[in-house]
Design a protein around this motif. Sequence first.
Motif, short mmCIF file in Angstrom:
data_model
loop_
_atom_site.label_atom_id
_atom_site.label_comp_id
_atom_site.label_asym_id
_atom_site.label_seq_id
_atom_site.Cartn_x
_atom_site.Cartn_y
_atom_site.Cartn_z
N GLN A 275 69.95 61.69 17.11
CA GLN A 275 69.16 60.94 18.09
C GLN A 275 69.72 61.02 19.52
O GLN A 275 69.85 60.00 20.19
CB GLN A 275 69.02 59.47 17.67
CG GLN A 275 68.40 59.32 16.28
CD GLN A 275 68.13 57.88 15.91
OE1 GLN A 275 67.15 57.30 16.36
NE2 GLN A 275 68.97 57.29 15.10
N HIS B 218 66.15 62.87 22.89
CA HIS B 218 65.16 62.09 23.64
C HIS B 218 65.79 61.04 24.53
O HIS B 218 65.14 60.55 25.46
CB HIS B 218 64.17 61.44 22.68
CG HIS B 218 63.33 62.46 21.97
ND1 HIS B 218 62.37 63.16 22.63
CD2 HIS B 218 63.35 62.92 20.72
CE1 HIS B 218 61.81 64.02 21.78
NE2 HIS B 218 62.40 63.89 20.62
N ARG B 219 67.03 60.67 24.23
CA ARG B 219 67.68 59.67 25.08
C ARG B 219 67.75 60.15 26.53
O ARG B 219 67.69 59.35 27.45
CB ARG B 219 69.08 59.36 24.56
CG ARG B 219 69.10 58.44 23.36
CD ARG B 219 70.51 57.95 23.04
NE ARG B 219 70.48 56.66 22.40
CZ ARG B 219 70.57 56.47 21.07
NH1 ARG B 219 70.71 57.49 20.27
NH2 ARG B 219 70.51 55.24 20.57
N ASN C 227 65.74 61.50 28.41
CA ASN C 227 64.53 61.35 29.22
C ASN C 227 64.54 60.06 30.03
O ASN C 227 63.91 59.99 31.10
CB ASN C 227 63.29 61.42 28.33
CG ASN C 227 63.03 62.83 27.85
OD1 ASN C 227 63.50 63.79 28.46
ND2 ASN C 227 62.30 62.96 26.76
N ALA C 228 65.22 59.03 29.52
CA ALA C 228 65.31 57.79 30.30
C ALA C 228 66.01 58.07 31.63
O ALA C 228 65.61 57.54 32.68
CB ALA C 228 66.08 56.74 29.50
N ASP D 94 65.23 48.06 30.36
CA ASP D 94 64.97 47.37 29.09
C ASP D 94 64.74 48.43 28.02
O ASP D 94 63.62 48.70 27.61
CB ASP D 94 63.74 46.47 29.26
CG ASP D 94 63.52 45.56 28.06
OD1 ASP D 94 64.42 45.47 27.20
OD2 ASP D 94 62.46 44.92 28.01
N LEU D 95 65.84 49.05 27.58
CA LEU D 95 65.73 50.12 26.58
C LEU D 95 65.56 49.52 25.19
O LEU D 95 65.99 48.41 24.91
CB LEU D 95 66.98 51.02 26.64
CG LEU D 95 67.25 51.71 27.97
CD1 LEU D 95 68.36 52.76 27.82
CD2 LEU D 95 66.01 52.37 28.55
N ALA D 96 64.93 50.31 24.33
CA ALA D 96 64.61 49.84 22.98
C ALA D 96 65.86 49.65 22.15
O ALA D 96 66.81 50.43 22.24
CB ALA D 96 63.70 50.87 22.30
N PHE E 47 68.19 52.79 15.41
CA PHE E 47 68.01 53.66 16.58
C PHE E 47 69.10 53.53 17.63
O PHE E 47 69.08 54.26 18.61
CB PHE E 47 66.65 53.39 17.20
CG PHE E 47 65.52 53.52 16.24
CD1 PHE E 47 65.28 54.74 15.61
CD2 PHE E 47 64.71 52.44 15.91
CE1 PHE E 47 64.25 54.87 14.68
CE2 PHE E 47 63.67 52.56 14.99
CZ PHE E 47 63.44 53.78 14.37
N ASP F 17 72.35 50.49 24.32
CA ASP F 17 72.20 51.92 24.13
C ASP F 17 73.37 52.66 24.78
O ASP F 17 73.90 52.21 25.81
CB ASP F 17 70.88 52.37 24.79
CG ASP F 17 70.54 53.80 24.44
OD1 ASP F 17 69.84 54.02 23.45
OD2 ASP F 17 70.99 54.72 25.18
N ALA G 291 61.01 56.63 18.42
CA ALA G 291 61.66 55.44 18.98
C ALA G 291 62.20 55.67 20.39
O ALA G 291 61.91 54.91 21.31
CB ALA G 291 62.78 54.97 18.06
N HIS G 292 62.99 56.71 20.58
CA HIS G 292 63.66 56.89 21.87
C HIS G 292 62.71 57.35 22.97
O HIS G 292 63.01 57.21 24.15
CB HIS G 292 64.82 57.86 21.74
CG HIS G 292 65.90 57.30 20.87
ND1 HIS G 292 66.71 56.28 21.29
CD2 HIS G 292 66.27 57.58 19.61
CE1 HIS G 292 67.54 55.96 20.32
NE2 HIS G 292 67.29 56.73 19.28
N ARG G 293 61.58 57.93 22.56
CA ARG G 293 60.63 58.39 23.58
C ARG G 293 60.18 57.23 24.46
O ARG G 293 59.91 57.40 25.64
CB ARG G 293 59.42 59.04 22.92
CG ARG G 293 59.68 60.45 22.44
CD ARG G 293 58.37 61.14 22.06
NE ARG G 293 58.47 62.57 22.23
CZ ARG G 293 58.74 63.44 21.24
NH1 ARG G 293 58.93 63.01 20.02
NH2 ARG G 293 58.83 64.73 21.49
N ILE G 294 60.08 56.02 23.90
CA ILE G 294 59.53 54.90 24.65
C ILE G 294 60.40 54.55 25.86
O ILE G 294 59.90 53.99 26.85
CB ILE G 294 59.35 53.66 23.72
CG1 ILE G 294 58.28 52.72 24.28
CG2 ILE G 294 60.66 52.92 23.52
CD1 ILE G 294 56.87 53.25 24.20
N ASN G 295 61.68 54.91 25.81
CA ASN G 295 62.58 54.51 26.89
C ASN G 295 62.25 55.17 28.23
O ASN G 295 62.53 54.60 29.29
CB ASN G 295 64.03 54.81 26.50
CG ASN G 295 64.54 53.83 25.45
OD1 ASN G 295 63.99 52.75 25.30
ND2 ASN G 295 65.55 54.23 24.72
#
Lengths: 448, 448
Positions: A396, A399-400, A402-403, A421-423, A428, A433, B398-402
């Motif tokens: 995982q 995709h991190r 991209n934030a 406000d990260l998930a 996950f 994070d 999950a991580h895409r949302i960030n």
Amino acid sequence: MRFVIIGGDAAGMSAASRARRNDPGMEIIVLEQGRDVSYSACNIPYNIADPRREMEDLVVRSARAFREKQGIDLRTGHRVEHIDRAGKTVAGRTAGGEPFTVAYDRLLIATGADPIKPPIEGMDLSGVFVVKNLEHGRRIKTFLRDRQAKRAVIVGMGYIALEMAEALSERGLAVDLIKPRAGLLPWLDPALSQPVRELLVARGVGVHDGYPIERIIAEGEQLRVIAGELRLEADVVIAAIGVTPNASLAREAGLDVSVGGSIAVDRGLRTSDSAIYAAGDCADSYHIVTGEKTWIPLALRANRAGWAVADNVCGQQVELPGVAGTAVFKVFAMQVARTGLNEAEARGAGFDPVRVQIRSKSRAGIYPGAQPVYVSMVGDRASGRLLGAQMTGIDQVAHRINAVAVALLAGMGVAEFSQSDLAYAPPFGPTWDPLLTAANQLVKQLKG
Amino acid sequence: MRFVIIGGDAAGMSAASRARRNDPGMEIIVLEQGRDVSYSACNIPYNIADPRREMEDLVVRSARAFREKQGIDLRTGHRVEHIDRAGKTVAGRTAGGEPFTVAYDRLLIATGADPIKPPIEGMDLSGVFVVKNLEHGRRIKTFLRDRQAKRAVIVGMGYIALEMAEALSERGLAVDLIKPRAGLLPWLDPALSQPVRELLVARGVGVHDGYPIERIIAEGEQLRVIAGELRLEADVVIAAIGVTPNASLAREAGLDVSVGGSIAVDRGLRTSDSAIYAAGDCADSYHIVTGEKTWIPLALRANRAGWAVADNVCGQQVELPGVAGTAVFKVFAMQVARTGLNEAEARGAGFDPVRVQIRSKSRAGIYPGAQPVYVSMVGDRASGRLLGAQMTGIDQVAHRINAVAVALLAGMGVAEFSQSDLAYAPPFGPTWDPLLTAANQLVKQLKG
């Protein structure tokens, strides 16, 4: 209005399709020197990995579909050799040797990039390949099959070299990687690149960095790569040391060139001739962090630039902000991701960089399968601005990044980003994070 | 300076630890009514899933470590019953019944939230539980083991209910979910919630939405949940219909309350009494999209608020921007993620929302393992601003949302977000990430 496009891959065919959607009546001519159009070059290593798959599986949309469904005059086997800016024509030869001349109102140069052939004796031997387009892929697959190749040497250690190392390992070949300078992925902090090296070695890949190759020799069908004391036997050698923009047409036509020899374009993708656009791997772009020109040949920006050209040719006023240098790749289970600048690049761009490097976890520490995640994050001392981040890990990670890419586009400060406000949920990540842990530490460092 | 904290979980202990780091000499007293401090409540379902694990595994840091290593005067079994704002004292009783009074200079209320008990006859029967804290978890695990429970009914279909459905299924129980109103995850577009429902059903979970429970009855050890024609047999019933802020102390002390009965605080976490702070699940916060007060009880904001309180108690001037409403959870293989507002929430907040809903892929279409990714994205017609997104899918969601969460913090427009340089490689997504595909379509819709 006649819109002529030189080159039928990502940027060229994106532009052609978009122009057609924008304007059903426009005359759109695409001149492609090869026979393949609109294919997924990034998937070539994964296709090579699987002997059951055909290279044709990578074609996203066939030449026939472009012609018949979209009414695009797509001419394969048409190599453009000259642009006459005064006369607004391009001229060249077909694969059959016939000369042709095509007039344009607007021209797009989307000639892509060529693989760099290392200047080594023996690069022309049978069994020595570069890898960039479908035709290269076909040749490599045919050779691997016909020779029942067992050992491969890959020249280079960039992302394509590493993806090829995985691909050939998956096919059962023993793989050695070799490059002249010391350092695997030298743009990563050692703490981030070390896990990549360890995984390669654990998977049986030889990693020989710091070995300048002197020559490649053949003894019968057997190849030997010679680098000082190091001699590597191989059935196949693949050079993947990078690409160079295919800008010769533009250069010869007197258009401005830029970073790395790429074609200089403005934010609207116009070259120094307002009737001529350039897009994709042959063209430069702006870097959203430095504000300066850069040349980063990647697929997303090629597609995006193709669309922007089509919109502008059709009378819109589209300007692209530029690229953040976001990139991600996988080698075996390891995910490597980056966006923006690392510390050295930041210093080179005139910032006063502050860097933190942390190790966190991919999931809550007590959740099964949590793996280390390594993060480097860089901020600017003077402004507090976030400049970039790099990450590695086997769970995982991709995709991190991209934030951070979005934060760079917004020009965020590190302190602001640290309030994102990260998930969070245990499968996950930790409550904080890894990116927030890095940002929190960087905020402190920037104050100190 | 004496800093007194009521409540020893996420917000309270974050504040205590941070205050100690900020000020080695400060007197810090934590009054916790129970015996557990600093535990990972979010991991309770996963712990319940595994009979081999102890609930104590979820303790992040022991009471002893706080006392001995950090010099925090942590008093468990201390229930505060009254705040005397004029006298700056709190008073209550210990678990042993002894009264106590403690004076404060600065007070933090971090009393969390309580699970809502549905007003149903039979909620007090043996075998009927709520689930919020470690003690609840212990009781459930003990009951499951002692009774060798085979069938469970879960009241509610929010994220804790769904996580519990997975947990109990993993333990081999047959699980039924039931709720009074129709609609599984009604804050998702039907196209996004449908795959969740399908996966639950495929995993053998009964999904009974639209069934108001009349009562729970016991016949010996057997429980029966009665909802009109529907009768569900169970060995164990777990109510997970949500939580309510534990704000009674604050309310009785005359402090302002806010959304859902939560304690009203400013961006510096101060209540209407400048000597008293509130943080975590008992307190409200600002929503970065609406700019209005909201109450979203989640772990990250509790930790973050605890830190901010400590910094402010120690003389800094920290203000938190607020929350985006980012949330993510997993049920079986399905990942559900959201941030910002959905269409209905956006309309309720006074925006003129435009929504797109797309289906894309988690990896390049031709890369093995590519799975559908469903995205809804909402923008504001008047301003073009990005308002929120929701996603579901079983691979790399999950991580895409960030990326969207960061865009919301930056106040980005949809058009700007659509230019984000998001990562691309075939194992991780299509060239145009699903978020970019959604954003591109939303840009078009907003123009139309």
